[in-house]
Write a protein that holds these residues in place. Structure first.
Motif, short mmCIF file in Angstrom:
data_model
loop_
_atom_site.label_atom_id
_atom_site.label_comp_id
_atom_site.label_asym_id
_atom_site.label_seq_id
_atom_site.Cartn_x
_atom_site.Cartn_y
_atom_site.Cartn_z
N LYS A 327 44.39 59.21 35.27
CA LYS A 327 43.10 58.46 35.01
C LYS A 327 42.93 58.37 33.47
CE LYS A 327 42.87 57.65 39.26
NZ LYS A 327 42.99 56.47 40.12
N THR A 328 42.37 57.05 32.93
CA THR A 328 42.06 57.01 31.61
C THR A 328 40.82 57.78 31.21
OG1 THR A 328 40.67 55.01 31.95
CG2 THR A 328 43.14 54.70 31.58
N ARG A 329 40.67 58.08 29.90
CA ARG A 329 39.33 58.81 29.70
C ARG A 329 38.12 57.98 30.10
NH1 ARG A 329 38.94 62.66 25.65
NH2 ARG A 329 36.45 63.28 25.41
N ALA A 330 38.43 56.59 29.94
CA ALA A 330 37.30 55.76 30.21
C ALA A 330 36.87 55.78 31.65
CB ALA A 330 37.47 54.34 29.86
N GLU A 331 37.86 56.01 32.50
CA GLU A 331 37.53 56.06 33.94
C GLU A 331 36.96 57.07 34.36
OE1 GLU A 331 41.12 53.83 36.69
OE2 GLU A 331 41.87 55.19 35.21
N VAL A 332 37.47 58.25 33.60
CA VAL A 332 36.77 59.33 33.96
C VAL A 332 35.42 59.55 33.47
CG1 VAL A 332 36.84 62.16 33.46
CG2 VAL A 332 38.90 60.56 33.99
N SER A 333 35.18 59.02 32.16
CA SER A 333 33.68 59.00 31.66
C SER A 333 32.70 58.20 32.39
CB SER A 333 33.84 58.49 30.22
OG SER A 333 34.60 59.45 29.38
N ALA A 334 33.41 57.21 33.22
CA ALA A 334 32.42 56.38 34.14
C ALA A 334 32.02 57.02 35.51
CB ALA A 334 33.25 54.97 34.13
N LEU A 335 32.74 58.13 35.67
CA LEU A 335 32.20 58.82 37.10
C LEU A 335 30.67 59.20 36.89
CD1 LEU A 335 35.30 61.32 37.42
CD2 LEU A 335 34.74 59.27 38.81
N LYS A 336 29.98 58.99 38.13
CA LYS A 336 28.73 59.06 38.26
C LYS A 336 28.60 60.58 38.37
CE LYS A 336 27.84 54.61 40.29
NZ LYS A 336 27.35 53.90 41.47
N ALA A 337 27.39 61.01 38.27
CA ALA A 337 26.57 62.47 38.26
C ALA A 337 25.57 62.62 39.03
CB ALA A 337 26.73 63.33 36.94
N TYR A 338 25.44 63.40 39.92
CA TYR A 338 24.13 63.63 40.70
C TYR A 338 23.69 65.27 40.63
CZ TYR A 338 25.75 59.44 42.64
OH TYR A 338 26.15 57.87 42.69
N TYR A 339 22.41 65.30 41.09
CA TYR A 339 21.75 66.70 41.13
C TYR A 339 22.30 67.24 42.52
CZ TYR A 339 18.36 65.43 37.39
OH TYR A 339 17.79 64.77 36.32
N ALA A 340 22.31 68.54 42.57
CA ALA A 340 22.55 69.31 43.91
C ALA A 340 21.61 68.69 44.91
CB ALA A 340 22.53 70.36 43.63
#
Length: 437
Positions: A327-340
Motif C-alpha cells: 500500500k502506498t503512503r497516501a493510501e495508508v494516510s487516508a485510512l479513517k480513525a475512530y474513537y473506541a
C-alpha cells in the motif's frame, strides 16, 4: 450373620462413594462447522477438520476430527473452553478439488471461539476462513521484557520479521503495528459484540458497514522507510526492529546524561545490531524516556500513529500485532480513525484508532496474558490468527514468543505458518535472529 452382611454392604457403599466421588457434570457441544465460502462446502466436504477444545480450568485439550457440517461432541466436562478448528490442503489437493491454484504450497482454513461456556448443551457455529500465507511473517515478539530489578525492564523489547520465501524480498514500505480493543476482562465502559470484543459499529461518527467483520483498529502504526529496494532481506533471513537499538547488556548513557546499567546482563539482549529502531525523541511536543537513544548507525522507522513516550509493548501480553505491505503512503494516510465505542461520549483527550482493512494484513499474531483470568477477547479474526500465544513465565521473564521451524531446505529454515499462533509459536528465552527448532 444377617447383621454382619448388612454392615459389610453399608461399608462397601460408602467406600465406593468415597472412591468415585459425585458424578461429573457433563455437557454436549452441538458444533456446526461450515466453510465461509459456501462454494467450498460441497467441494471440500470429504476431508476431516481437526478440532481442539482446551479447558480453561485445567488446560486439558480434547482433540477430535470431524467432517464439515453438524456434529455433537458429547460428554464434555462442564466449564469454559477455547475452541479451534483447522484444516490444511496441499496446493495439488486444493487444485484438484476446487480447480483453483492458490499460488503457494498449501492453504489453511481456521475457525475459533474463545471462552465458550459449557454449563449445559450449547450450539456453536464456526466458519472456516482461508488465511493468507505471507511472504514476510512475524517471527519473534519480545514483549515481556527482562527483570525490573536486575534486567533492562522494558527497554530491551524487540519485534522480528522473517523472509519465509526462497527469494529476496524488500523491507521498504513494510508496515507494522498493534491493535486496540478490550484490554481488561472487567471493562464495562464500552459497547461489546457477542464475542466480548468492542462493538466498533457504535463508535462515534462511524461510517459504512461491517465495522467489526472487515476491519481491525490500530493503536500504533509504523513504516520501514526506503525507495523500494533499499533494504533487501535474503531468503531465510530476518529484520530486527528494536524499541531501543542498544546493547542492553552493558551500561549506556541516557538522554539525561546519566549512566544506566543492568545488574545481570544474562537476562537481557544486545540490540546494537538491530536493523531498525523506533525512536520518539524527535516527535514534536513529546518528552522521550531516558532510554530512548537515537543510535545513529541504525535507521529509524517512520512513525505514523503512536501513543505514549516510546514504543513500549504491553509486558502482560495484551497486544495483537500485524504487518502489511503493498500500500502506498497516501493510501495508508487516508485510512479513517475512530474513537473506541465508549458508552459515555469520549473526552477531549481521548485517542482515535486507525481503521485497517483485514484484507490488507499479511500476517498477524495474537498475544495474551499467561494468567487465564486476565485474558481478553481476541482482536484478530480466525482468518489471520485462529489462536493466541503467551510467554509462560509472564512479565519481565526475558521470554519471547517465537515461531516454530517447520522444515529446512538447503540450509534455509522454513517457519511454520498455519495462521494459528497456538500451534505456530512457542515460549522461549528472547534470542534475536535465533530459531525455535
Amino acid at each position: 450373620m444377617k447383621k454382619l452382611i448388612l454392615l459389610l454392604s453399608v461399608i462397601s457403599v460408602f467406600a465406593s462413594c468415597s472412591k468415585d466421588g459425585p458424578d461429573t457434570i457433563t455437557s454436549n457441544l452441538n458444533l456446526n462447522l461450515e466453510y465461509a465460502n459456501s462454494s467450498y462446502q460441497s467441494k471440500l466436504k470429504d476431508k476431516e477438520v481437526s478440532i481442539k477444545l482446551k479447558s480453561l480450568s485445567n488446560g486439558a485439550v480434547t482433540e477430535i476430527n470431524q467432517l464439515p457440517g453438524r456434529q455433537q461432541i458429547s460428554s464434555l466436562a462442564a466449564g469454559s473452553y477455547d475452541v479451534e478448528a483447522t484444516i490444511t490442503f496441499t496446493q495439488e489437493e486444493f487444485l484438484n478439488l476446487t480447480q483453483e491454484d492458490i499460488g503457494s504450497t498449501s492453504i489453511t482454513f481456521n475457525a475459533s471461539a474463545k471462552q465458550v461456556n459449557l454449563v449445559q448443551d450449547v450450539d456453536l457455529d464456526l466458519s472456516l476462513l482461508a488465511g493468507t500465507v505471507g511472504d514476510f511473517v512475524i517471527k519473534q515478539i519480545y514483549y515481556a521484557g527482562s527483570d525490573n530489578r536486575n534486567g533492562a525492564i522494558y527497554r530491551d523489547q524487540f519485534f522480528e520479521i522473517y523472509n519465509n520465501t526462497d527469494r529476496v524480498l524488500y523491507a521498504d514500505s513494510l508496515y507494522f503495528g498493534r491493535l486496540w480493543g478490550k484490554q481488561s476482562p472487567t471493562d464495562d465502559k464500552h459497547y461489546y459484540q457477542n464475542n466480548g470484543q468492542f462493538d466498533w459499529s457504535k463508535s462515534l461518527e462511524m461510517t459504512g458497514s461491517n465495522a467489526n467483520s472487515d476491519y481491525v483498529y490500530m493503536r500504533d502504526l509504523f513504516m520501514i522507510p526506503g525507495t523500494g529496494q533499499t533494504y533487501p532481506v535474503e531468503p531465510g533471513k530476518s529484520i530486527i526492529i528494536a524499541q531501543n537499538a542498544l546493547n542492553h547488556k552493558v551500561p549506556f548513557t541516557g538522554n539525561n546524561g546519566k549512566e544506566v546499567s543492568v545488574k545481570d546482563p544474562s537476562l537481557t539482549v544486545d540490540l546494537s545490531g538491530a536493523d531498525f529502531e523506533v525512536y520518539f525523541g524527535d516527535l514534536p511536543g513529546e518528552t522521550p524516556f531516558i532510554s530512548d537513544i537515537d543510535n545513529a548507525s541504525v535507521p529509524n522507522v517512520d512513525v505514523l500513529v503512536y501513543q505514549g513516550n516510546d514504543w513500549i509493548l504491553d509486558n502482560l501480553g495484551r497486544d495483537s500485532y500485524v504487518i502489511f505491505k503493498g500500500k502506498t503512503r497516501a493510501e495508508v494516510s487516508a485510512l479513517k480513525a475512530y474513537y473506541a465505542p465508549s458508552i459515555n461520549a469520549p473526552g477531549a483527550s481521548a485517542s482515535k484508532y486507525t481503521q485497517l482493512p483485514i484484507n490488507w494484513i499479511m500476517d498477524g499474531v495474537e498475544a495474551q496474558p499467561n494468567v487465564e483470568s486476565s485474558q481478553i477477547p481476541k482482536k484478530l479474526p480466525a482468518a489471520v490468527d485462529a489462536g493466541y500465544k503467551f510467554v509462560t513465565d509472564g512479565s519481565y521473564s526475558s521470554q519471547a514468543i517465537m515461531r516454530k521451524t517447520s522444515s529446512e531446505v538447503g540450509g534455509r529454515k522454513i517457519l511454520q505458518d498455519s495462521n494459528n499462533s497456538s500451534n505456530d509459536f512457542i515460549s522461549i528465552k528472547a534470542d534475536p535472529r535465533g530459531f525455535a527448532n
